[in-house]
Every structure is written in C-alpha cells, then in structure tokens.
Design a protein around this motif. Structure first.
Motif, mmCIF file in Angstrom:
data_model
loop_
_atom_site.group_PDB
_atom_site.id
_atom_site.type_symbol
_atom_site.label_atom_id
_atom_site.label_comp_id
_atom_site.label_asym_id
_atom_site.label_seq_id
_atom_site.Cartn_x
_atom_site.Cartn_y
_atom_site.Cartn_z
ATOM 1 N N THR A 23 0.777 -1.500 -0.339
ATOM 2 C CA THR A 23 -0.249 -0.101 -0.360
ATOM 3 C C THR A 23 0.707 1.354 -0.102
ATOM 4 O O THR A 23 2.679 1.077 0.360
ATOM 5 C CB THR A 23 -0.995 -0.099 1.398
ATOM 6 O OG1 THR A 23 0.403 0.287 2.602
ATOM 7 C CG2 THR A 23 -1.617 -1.359 1.226
ATOM 8 N N GLN A 24 0.286 1.968 -0.576
ATOM 9 C CA GLN A 24 1.196 2.939 -0.344
ATOM 10 C C GLN A 24 1.369 3.901 1.316
ATOM 11 O O GLN A 24 2.466 4.941 1.496
ATOM 12 C CB GLN A 24 0.576 4.847 -0.961
ATOM 13 C CG GLN A 24 0.460 4.308 -2.594
ATOM 14 C CD GLN A 24 -0.240 4.985 -3.704
ATOM 15 O OE1 GLN A 24 -1.311 5.264 -3.516
ATOM 16 N NE2 GLN A 24 0.613 6.436 -3.966
ATOM 17 N N ARG A 25 0.241 3.579 1.772
ATOM 18 C CA ARG A 25 1.641 4.139 3.134
ATOM 19 C C ARG A 25 1.875 2.849 3.814
ATOM 20 O O ARG A 25 3.227 3.978 4.489
ATOM 21 C CB ARG A 25 -0.109 3.405 4.018
ATOM 22 C CG ARG A 25 0.015 3.471 5.915
ATOM 23 C CD ARG A 25 -0.588 2.562 6.384
ATOM 24 N NE ARG A 25 -0.329 2.066 8.078
ATOM 25 C CZ ARG A 25 -0.079 0.974 8.108
ATOM 26 N NH1 ARG A 25 0.059 0.390 6.485
ATOM 27 N NH2 ARG A 25 -0.098 1.091 9.032
ATOM 28 N N GLN A 26 2.276 1.976 3.752
ATOM 29 C CA GLN A 26 3.291 1.355 3.671
ATOM 30 C C GLN A 26 4.310 1.954 2.988
ATOM 31 O O GLN A 26 5.923 1.982 3.655
ATOM 32 C CB GLN A 26 3.007 0.078 3.397
ATOM 33 C CG GLN A 26 4.495 -0.985 4.049
ATOM 34 C CD GLN A 26 4.621 -1.114 5.589
ATOM 35 O OE1 GLN A 26 3.202 -1.119 6.287
ATOM 36 N NE2 GLN A 26 6.010 -1.086 5.688
ATOM 37 N N GLN A 27 4.431 1.868 1.970
ATOM 38 C CA GLN A 27 6.232 2.604 0.905
ATOM 39 C C GLN A 27 6.112 4.089 1.539
ATOM 40 O O GLN A 27 7.467 4.560 1.911
ATOM 41 C CB GLN A 27 5.252 3.260 -0.716
ATOM 42 C CG GLN A 27 4.802 1.787 -1.392
ATOM 43 C CD GLN A 27 3.964 2.286 -2.863
ATOM 44 O OE1 GLN A 27 4.777 3.291 -2.864
ATOM 45 N NE2 GLN A 27 4.401 0.759 -2.851
ATOM 46 N N LEU A 28 5.851 4.796 1.570
ATOM 47 C CA LEU A 28 5.672 6.026 3.293
ATOM 48 C C LEU A 28 6.284 5.837 3.818
ATOM 49 O O LEU A 28 7.223 6.068 4.615
ATOM 50 C CB LEU A 28 3.940 7.119 3.279
ATOM 51 C CG LEU A 28 4.869 8.302 4.090
ATOM 52 C CD1 LEU A 28 5.843 8.761 3.321
ATOM 53 C CD2 LEU A 28 3.496 9.303 4.139
ATOM 54 N N LEU A 29 5.324 5.125 4.885
ATOM 55 C CA LEU A 29 6.104 4.431 6.095
ATOM 56 C C LEU A 29 7.857 3.918 5.918
ATOM 57 O O LEU A 29 8.599 3.792 6.521
ATOM 58 C CB LEU A 29 5.548 3.706 6.739
ATOM 59 C CG LEU A 29 4.404 3.429 7.559
ATOM 60 C CD1 LEU A 29 3.424 2.660 8.247
ATOM 61 C CD2 LEU A 29 4.658 4.640 8.698
ATOM 62 N N ASP A 30 7.727 3.037 4.776
ATOM 63 C CA ASP A 30 8.890 2.286 4.658
ATOM 64 C C ASP A 30 10.568 3.482 4.106
ATOM 65 O O ASP A 30 10.815 4.020 5.018
ATOM 66 C CB ASP A 30 9.030 1.834 3.919
ATOM 67 C CG ASP A 30 8.324 -0.047 3.639
ATOM 68 O OD1 ASP A 30 8.223 0.337 5.349
ATOM 69 O OD2 ASP A 30 8.586 -0.672 2.782
#
Length: 350
Positions: A23-30
C-alpha cells in the motif's frame, strides 16, 4: 517435477502479494524509516502561501529564499473543509492547498495534514471548548452524528482530489485530533473521556479506510507536558503509525528544554516498545527573539532522539516561527541545516 505441479505452484505464487503490491501507506512508512536512519527532516507549516513580507505569491517560500531549498516536509490544515468553506481557517483557498500538496509531492517532498474542525455541537471554532458533550454528540447515536458523517464525507471528497499527474493517490501523514491532553480543543481531555476520544479517532479512521484510503500514515500527537495518564488516549497500535509531540517555547527556555527532553524520552521508549515512528510534529519560538535558538536550543535536543522530522509552525505577517530573509535567525537556521543529519528537500530526493 510434473508439469501440473509446476503450474499449481506458479498459480499460487501469482496470487501471493508482492513487494510491488505494498500500500502507499506502507511505502511512505518505509521511506520515513529509511530517512530516519540518516537523520531528521525539516518541515514547515503553510510554507508556500505567505511569509513575513508577502502573501499568496506563487513559487515563494521564506525558507527557500533564505536557505536555497524547500523544506522536506510541508504541513497544511483542513479546518473549514467540513462545512464546505472555500478557504481554510487560515484563509487559504482549498484549491491552492490542493495545488501545493500536489506540487510538493511531485518534487519529491512529504506532506502532512492536520484538521481543526469546528465544534459540531455548538457551531463554534475548534477552540470552542465550553461543553463536554461535543465528542459524544458526534458518535453513533449522538445528536450530531449525522452532521458529522457529512463532515467526514467532505474530508473524503477533498482527499480524493490529491492525486499525482499520472492519477495515483498521494501519500499523506494525516494528523487529526492532536493535542488531546490540552484543554483548548473540543476534543481535549477536559472535554471528553479517553474512551470517547478513541471512539472519535476510530470513527474517522474506519470511515476513511472504508472509502479506500490506504495512502494515509496516521499520526497521533499530544501537547508538550505529557503525563502518564495522557497515554490512556492512545488509540492503539493498530490505529497509529507515527507518534509525536507539539512543543512550543512559550515561556522560559529552561522549562522548554526540560519538558521537551522529558516528553521525547517518554515517547522514544514508547515508540521502541510499540514499533512506531517518532517526530516533533509542531514546534517553534514565536518571532524568534533569540536568533541562536536553532543551533543553541533546538538542535541539541533533536540530536538526542530518533525523530524522522520536525515541523516548524507557519510564517505570517503578524507572527512567525521559521527563518526568513533578512532576519538574524536565518543565519543560525542555515548553520543548522548544513549538518549532515538535518535534511531539506534536496537531501531526500538524491
């Protein structure tokens, strides 16, 4: 191996989620986690809208004009979107907010959004804190629940417009219901119980998740002076991605240093135990009477803790918190950002 078995394995592998399916959420978190290893990013609220001597001029930024670069993080506020206003609570047109969010994302920056909604019970501002039923009234069965559903729909409608040039949703750090441990907002700890506050948080989050927003990193931030009981309002590990504290030096310097170091120590331990990111989600010294504040007071504190960014509040004609051209404090701000562990935009898009 027989061909049917090979075909079966290939079919199963095709059905498994891949790294590209994050998800884009996880991409930003990473991305935030990777950047945090290198240091912390500089953020600025309402950076491209106005400064000490100008307003609404496209392409301008006090921070950029005195440092040569945009802040890595830009903050914007949605207060007023809930009732269909054309401008937010700081008189910024929502059309301009949308344009600047898209522009900053396209140049490689990170965006964080706060929301100061009006009091749904009284009709007053977010600071109308005289009643103790506003939060309860928004929850299912409450007198203002249907109204608040419409308010959340208006937030949804705006968030849906935040898309890249190739029509992908923009990843956002979303920071609603901040400073709950203060008593100045209608969702404050003096106006509702921890359970009511958490129900308010979950209602908004569940609604936006049900509408398909997997691009939001959820940020929870109490105000400076965190007490153990304040953590009772923490919405939960499955509800929060990033923790922070809003910390301004309103009084004596020694009190600010003591309180911020204490709060950051508390939150660092909490984040390590709960596997969350940490930030200084708002900060500043109004009008910067001490130009050395950046290097002498703020940076030594930030260097002690594993934050991923700090967000300086806005610059405006009547008050300012960030550096500006011609101001003595800009020299010390530029000295601070020359440090290898402090990142402006160019440092995160290499």
């Amino acid at each position: 191996m027989k061909k049917p078995t090979i075909l079966f394995l290939l079919t199963i592998m095709a059905l498994l989620p891949s790294a590209n399916a994050q998800t884009q959420r996880q991409q930003l978190l990473d991305r935030l986690q990777q950047l945090q290893v290198r240091g912390y990013m500089v953020g600025h609220q309402d950076d491209p809208f106005y400064g000490l001597t100008w307003e609404w001029e496209l392409g301008r930024s006090d921070m950029k004009e005195c440092s040569g670069d945009w802040p890595a993080v830009m903050g914007f506020d949605l207060g007023g979107i809930e009732v269909g206003d054309e401008k937010n609570l700081d008189s910024v047109p929502f059309t301009r907010i949308r344009e600047e969010i898209i522009a900053h994302h396209q140049r490689g920056g990170i965006v964080t959004l706060s929301w100061h909604p009006r009091n749904p019970f009284s009709g007053g501002t977010a600071w109308d804190n005289q009643d103790t039923v506003a939060v309860r009234s928004t929850l299912p069965g409450g007198l203002q629940h249907r109204k608040f559903l419409l308010w959340m729909k208006n937030v949804r409608n705006f968030l849906k417009t935040l898309r890249t040039n190739n029509d992908r949703p923009i990843s956002i750090i979303f920071r609603p219901w901040h400073e709950n441990n203060g008593g100045w907002f209608w969702w404050g700890s003096k106006q509702c119980t921890p359970n009511e506050y958490k129900a308010l948080w979950c209602m908004l989050q569940d609604y936006l998740l049900s509408e398909g927003f997997d691009n939001l990193v959820w940020s929870w931030s109490p105000n400076l002076g965190i007490k153990p009981a304040d953590l009772d309002a923490y919405p939960g590990d499955d509800r929060v991605d990033l923790l922070g504290v809003d910390a301004y030096q309103w009084g004596a310097e020694q009190d600010f240093v003591r309180d911020l170091e204490s709060d950051m120590t508390t939150l660092t331990t909490f984040c390590e135990q709960h596997h969350k990111l940490l930030a200084l989600t708002e900060c500043g010294l109004k009008n910067l009477p001490d130009p050395t504040w950046w290097t002498r007071v703020l940076k030594p504190i930030l260097d002690k803790f594993p934050i991923c960014y700090f967000l300086i509040w806005r610059n405006a004609k009547h008050e300012y918190f960030g550096p500006a051209p011609g101001e003595k404090n800009a020299l010390y701000f530029n000295e601070m950002i020359r440090s290898s562990n402090v990142m402006m935009l160019k440092d995160i898009v290499k």
